[in-house]
Design an enzyme around this catalytic site. Structure first.
Site, short mmCIF file in Angstrom:
data_model
loop_
_atom_site.label_atom_id
_atom_site.label_comp_id
_atom_site.label_asym_id
_atom_site.label_seq_id
_atom_site.Cartn_x
_atom_site.Cartn_y
_atom_site.Cartn_z
N TYR A 1 0.81 -1.22 0.00
CA TYR A 1 0.00 0.00 0.00
C TYR A 1 0.85 1.26 0.00
CZ TYR A 1 -0.01 -0.12 5.28
OH TYR A 1 0.28 -0.16 6.62
N GLU A 2 0.18 2.38 -0.27
CA GLU A 2 0.84 3.68 -0.49
C GLU A 2 1.87 3.60 -1.61
OE1 GLU A 2 -0.67 6.00 0.66
OE2 GLU A 2 -1.80 4.89 2.18
N GLY A 3 1.53 2.86 -2.64
CA GLY A 3 2.41 2.67 -3.79
C GLY A 3 3.24 1.42 -3.61
N HIS B 1 7.58 2.61 -6.75
CA HIS B 1 8.54 3.60 -6.25
C HIS B 1 9.89 3.45 -6.96
CE1 HIS B 1 6.01 5.30 -3.17
NE2 HIS B 1 5.67 4.09 -2.76
#
Length: 518
Positions: free
Chosen positions: A409-411, A416
């Site tokens: 999650y959060e990318g 990234h």
């Protein structure tokens, strides 16, 4: 089972002496230690004891509303009454006006004590920042005080069944409705999408106001209650059945003409949402650190007590006297110490405010390294305990289950890596990172930093020459991590005299850095 013990000494050591928060004019180590001590005692006494039963009981969906596990609402009420939600909110909106470094202390401790509960409460600081930056004066006055008081908790509503990381595919639609807006559509994977801890919930919803790709996305504030006091048209259709974080309700939400208000400019929703997402990514890095630290605490205590096998002299020894077990323990400790240093470096640079390009580079690297450190630490901890590590009794299997999502999650971590290779490597962010590493090498006199920088420069040169970034993204990420590990390893080595167990720090750094050829 070993009760949770907050690694407060390690946190304060890292912030003050490794990330060098002491160079900031507003850093007060005594105040940080005092407040950190209060929160650590609260987390150890009231939050952590709910972690295991919460995992076993899970959340329930009853008549369209979510019920949290037993004791969660009472613990949250105590958390709010003590003023912890207001820690970094501005004083003019009933907050305490403290910086992000204080939040770094409490967030890691909270995640180590009870990641599930931290997930439900952890988006409030990012929501406050978003409203502060993009909201009108009226929106600030209306929404920030209840967030600071704990009356309201926040969610971040991005993901849809057909739109995971590709937000250009968002189909949730917002339409003008008199002086306001109404939202129709579906969102999935919404942490804390509903709960019975806070009186109110403020959903920050990314919705489409035109068909112009990502430029057609706008950000909306969608409270759980309408302006007339009735419940808003936001329905929980299911709670996701997850591998871990069973006490954190990950909800699928349906918006059926839900009343909402635009925040920021129409068509600029993605930029506004990233204010909240970037805070969340820094927070996720600390979640990974918290799991690595917890794994070390449990595994080292077990290995120091468990008698198994004999030493060279034929006498019985504890597990931690065996070389391979000692190697694993030191690696787990190194993962936590260096991961924390990397995350704290990013926080300190954010607070300084004079190196935004460097912060832009550090944030995805910290998110990736720290989340993988949490998973690796939990995995090694299970191995140290052997068969008992595989049982629920010592709870490292829960640590692994809870930590696993952080790399997604959060990318997702691969996203990234791609951002580093495509958008950041060749620009000002990549140049800022190289300058930082060179400065660290010069100040520390540590040749490991320059040695790690050589392959990083070579891969960056390939990217600048036009090599397909998708081929080099993973290599460039790992090279970037190696440089940061070398930099933070050098800082930790020079700061060991400030730690209450310098031998332990030196051993952990040596064990971990060897894996990165530094």
């Amino acid at each position: 089972m070993k009760p949770f013990q907050a690694p407060l000494d390690d946190i304060l050591f890292s912030l003050t002496h490794v990330a060098r928060a002491a160079e900031l004019p507003d850093w007060d180590p005594e105040l940080a230690g005092e407040l950190g001590g209060y929160f650590a005692a609260f987390a150890e006494g009231e939050i952590a004891p709910l972690d295991e039963p919460g995992d076993q009981q899970g959340c329930r969906l009853e008549d369209g509303r979510v019920s949290m596990p037993d004791g969660f609402a009472e613990a949250y009420n105590a958390y709010a009454e003590q003023g912890w939600p207001s820690l970094t909110a501005p004083e003019e909106f009933d907050g305490q006006g403290m910086g992000a470094l204080m939040l770094a202390i409490t967030s890691e401790i909270f995640s180590g004590a009870n990641h599930s509960m931290q997930m439900v409460t952890g988006l409030v600081p990012g929501a406050i920042r978003t409203v502060l930056r993009f909201g009108t004066d009226a929106q600030k006055a209306r929404h920030i005080p209840p967030l600071a008081s704990g009356e309201t908790l926040a969610t971040m509503c991005l993901t849809e069944p057909g739109a995971g990381s590709d937000l250009s595919r968002v189909r949730c639609k917002a339409e003008r409705n008199g002086d306001g807006w109404s939202i129709n559509g579906e969102k999935i994977f919404i942490s804390g999408g509903d709960q019975d801890m806070s009186d109110r919930i403020l959903h920050l919803v990314l919705a489409r106001t035109s068909d112009n790709g990502v430029k057609g996305l706008s950000l909306f504030l969608c409270p759980c209650t309408r302006s007339d006091g009735a419940r808003n048209a936001v329905t929980v259709t299911r709670i996701e059945e997850k591998m871990g974080l069973h006490a954190s309700p990950t909800c699928q939400l349906a918006f059926d003409g839900a009343e909402a208000e635009l925040i920021g400019q129409e068509g600029k929703g993605l930029a506004a949402m990233f204010t909240m997402m970037n805070h969340a990514r820094a927070d996720v890095a600390l979640q990974g650190v918290a799991h690595a630290a917890r794994a070390y605490d449990v595994a080292s205590a077990y290995a120091a007590d468990r008698v198994q096998g004999r030493g060279a002299d034929g006498q019985e020894v504890t597990l931690d006297q065996h070389a391979d077990v000692r190697r694993m323990l030191d690696e787990i400790d190194g993962l936590a110490l260096i991961g924390r240093a990397i995350a704290h470096l990013a926080f300190v640079m954010m607070e300084r405010g004079d190196a935004p390009d460097l912060v832009e580079f550090l944030t995805p690297v910290a998110k990736v390294y720290c989340t993988e450190a949490g998973m690796r630490g939990a995995d090694l901890g299970i191995q140290v305990l052997g068969g008992y590590g595989y049982l629920r009794e010592y709870r490292l299997e829960q640590t692994y289950r809870d930590a696993r999502i952080t790399a997604i999650y959060e990318g997702a971590n691969g996203i990234h890596a791609r951002v580093l290779a495509t958008r950041l490597a060749g620009g000002a962010a990549g140049a800022a990172f190289e300058s930082f590493a060179l400065q660290e090498a010069e100040q520390s006199g540590n040749g490991d930093v320059l040695q790690a920088l050589e392959p990083w420069r070579a891969i960056r040169a390939e990217l600048l020459e036009g090599t397909d970034p998708s081929i080099l993204a993973d290599r460039f990420l790992k090279a970037s991590i190696a440089v940061l590990v070398a930099c933070m390893g050098a800082r930790l080595s020079s700061a060991t005299r400030h730690h209450n167990d310098p031998e332990r720090v030196a051993r952990a750094v040596a064990a971990h850095c060897s894996g990165y050829h530094c």
